[in-house]
Design a protein around this motif. Structure first.
Motif, PDB file in Angstrom:
ATOM      1  N   LEU A 115       0.861  -1.184   0.000  1.00 42.96           N
ATOM      2  CA  LEU A 115       0.000   0.000   0.000  1.00 42.96           C
ATOM      3  C   LEU A 115       0.892   1.226   0.000  1.00 42.96           C
ATOM      4  O   LEU A 115       1.807   1.337   0.820  1.00 42.96           O
ATOM      5  N   LEU A 116       0.616   2.149  -0.918  1.00 42.28           N
ATOM      6  CA  LEU A 116       1.414   3.357  -1.029  1.00 42.28           C
ATOM      7  C   LEU A 116       0.514   4.578  -1.038  1.00 42.28           C
ATOM      8  O   LEU A 116      -0.515   4.603  -1.720  1.00 42.28           O
ATOM      9  N   LEU A 117       0.886   5.596  -0.264  1.00 38.82           N
ATOM     10  CA  LEU A 117       0.201   6.884  -0.241  1.00 38.82           C
ATOM     11  C   LEU A 117       1.152   7.938  -0.775  1.00 38.82           C
ATOM     12  O   LEU A 117       2.298   8.031  -0.316  1.00 38.82           O
ATOM     13  N   ASP A 118       0.695   8.722  -1.750  1.00 38.55           N
ATOM     14  CA  ASP A 118       1.548   9.791  -2.252  1.00 38.55           C
ATOM     15  C   ASP A 118       0.723  10.831  -2.987  1.00 38.55           C
ATOM     16  O   ASP A 118      -0.485  10.949  -2.767  1.00 38.55           O
ATOM     17  N   PHE A 119       1.366  11.568  -3.885  1.00 36.32           N
ATOM     18  CA  PHE A 119       0.759  12.742  -4.504  1.00 36.32           C
ATOM     19  C   PHE A 119       0.730  12.632  -6.022  1.00 36.32           C
ATOM     20  O   PHE A 119       0.690  13.651  -6.717  1.00 36.32           O
ATOM     21  N   GLY A 120       0.713  11.389  -6.547  1.00 35.36           N
ATOM     22  CA  GLY A 120       0.619  11.201  -7.978  1.00 35.36           C
ATOM     23  C   GLY A 120       1.746  11.898  -8.707  1.00 35.36           C
ATOM     24  O   GLY A 120       2.915  11.794  -8.328  1.00 35.36           O
ATOM     25  N   SER A 121       1.408  12.645  -9.742  1.00 36.14           N
ATOM     26  CA  SER A 121       2.436  13.313 -10.541  1.00 36.14           C
ATOM     27  C   SER A 121       2.959  14.584  -9.886  1.00 36.14           C
ATOM     28  O   SER A 121       4.029  15.072 -10.218  1.00 36.14           O
ATOM     29  N   SER A 122       2.185  15.152  -8.934  1.00 35.69           N
ATOM     30  CA  SER A 122       2.595  16.407  -8.305  1.00 35.69           C
ATOM     31  C   SER A 122       1.852  16.611  -7.002  1.00 35.69           C
ATOM     32  O   SER A 122       0.664  16.320  -6.905  1.00 35.69           O
ATOM     33  N   ALA A 123       2.553  17.153  -5.999  1.00 36.14           N
ATOM     34  CA  ALA A 123       1.896  17.467  -4.729  1.00 36.14           C
ATOM     35  C   ALA A 123       1.157  18.790  -4.793  1.00 36.14           C
ATOM     36  O   ALA A 123       0.343  19.088  -3.924  1.00 36.14           O
ATOM     37  N   GLY A 124       1.437  19.581  -5.819  1.00 39.00           N
ATOM     38  CA  GLY A 124       0.795  20.882  -5.915  1.00 39.00           C
ATOM     39  C   GLY A 124       1.426  21.889  -4.967  1.00 39.00           C
ATOM     40  O   GLY A 124       2.500  21.660  -4.407  1.00 39.00           O
ATOM     41  N   THR A 125       0.750  22.988  -4.771  1.00 43.78           N
ATOM     42  CA  THR A 125       1.274  24.070  -3.939  1.00 43.78           C
ATOM     43  C   THR A 125       0.249  24.457  -2.880  1.00 43.78           C
ATOM     44  O   THR A 125      -0.865  24.877  -3.209  1.00 43.78           O
ATOM     45  N   GLY A 126       0.618  24.274  -1.629  1.00 44.60           N
ATOM     46  CA  GLY A 126      -0.221  24.720  -0.525  1.00 44.60           C
ATOM     47  C   GLY A 126      -1.547  23.999  -0.402  1.00 44.60           C
ATOM     48  O   GLY A 126      -2.513  24.563   0.108  1.00 44.60           O
ATOM     49  N   VAL A 127      -1.604  22.744  -0.856  1.00 44.90           N
ATOM     50  CA  VAL A 127      -2.835  21.966  -0.788  1.00 44.90           C
ATOM     51  C   VAL A 127      -2.762  21.005   0.400  1.00 44.90           C
ATOM     52  O   VAL A 127      -1.754  20.322   0.594  1.00 44.90           O
ATOM     53  N   THR A 128      -3.839  20.925   1.192  1.00 44.36           N
ATOM     54  CA  THR A 128      -3.891  19.974   2.298  1.00 44.36           C
ATOM     55  C   THR A 128      -4.711  18.766   1.855  1.00 44.36           C
ATOM     56  O   THR A 128      -5.828  18.902   1.374  1.00 44.36           O
TER      57      THR A 128
END
Length: 222
Positions: free
Chosen positions: A180-193
């Protein structure tokens, strides 16, 4: 069978790296970059997992399952939430037991959509910011592997209902599922919770009550 509800990572704000909560895992969380427990915004139970994307980059957190998922009709559930729909991605990924490669992906993207797959993703539905969305993945690991998804905005612990099942998506890599992996896909973005909660093989919903006619309860033939 596995479940990560994040409820044991106290106090709120604890980095889940090294954490051993939940059940059905053969090792602890491994990762860096700030996925933390959170008690202020939860889907079920007392805690969720939270990450604010500033500085996170492509960091990911991963954990091995005790028993790999293999076969057809496998159901994996979870809940996701974001406070922006215009930057970055929030992802849950199930990876192959052999090779630890991406296989099954569901994510909230930067276009306000919940999708499955990375290349040519299949749209499951849309999401509103600051709202929880439960997901259900229906998985078949046979052959090259395939899966579908459905989502729901109903609260945890209710007799919730699922939306329309998506079209099928092929595994990115074939095989049984062992991580199981948790992450931000291609980008975490900017200032997103971003938030994750209740990820595992246990449904977030109760079964709808079965109606039993009163005469049957009294032992009277119908």
């Amino acid at each position: 069978m596995f479940l990560e509800d994040f409820n044991s990572y106290t106090p709120s704000g604890t980095d889940i790296n090294g954490g051993s909560g939940g059940s059905g895992f053969s090792g602890n969380w491994s990762g860096s970059g700030g996925i933390l427990s959170d008690s202020s915004v939860v889907y079920g139970g007392a805690f969720s997992a939270k990450a604010t994307s500033a500085g996170l980059g492509g960091n990911s957190y991963e954990r091995p399952l005790t028993t790999a998922l293999s076969g057809s009709g496998i159901l994996v559930y979870g809940a996701l939430r974001r406070d922006s729909s215009s930057s970055g991605e929030l992802r849950v990924n199930l990876r192959t037991a052999s090779g630890d490669n991406d296989a099954v992906t569901i994510k909230m993207n930067a276009s306000g959509q919940i999708v499955i797959g990375s290349s040519s993703p299949v749209v499951v539905g849309t999401y509103a910011i600051n709202s929880w969305y439960a997901f259900r993945l229906t998985i078949d690991t046979g052959g090259s592997g395939s899966y579908t998804a459905a989502i729901s905005a109903d609260p945890f612990g209710t007799s919730g209902t699922w939306g329309t099942e998506s079209a099928s998506k092929a595994f990115q890599n074939a095989g049984s599922l062992g991580f199981l992996l948790l992450d931000f896909g291609s980008s975490a973005g900017t200032g997103v919770t971003n938030y994750w909660d209740e990820i595992g093989t246990t449904s977030p919903f109760t079964s709808a009550p079965v109606f039993t006619p009163r005469r049957a309860l009294m032992g009277v033939g119908l």
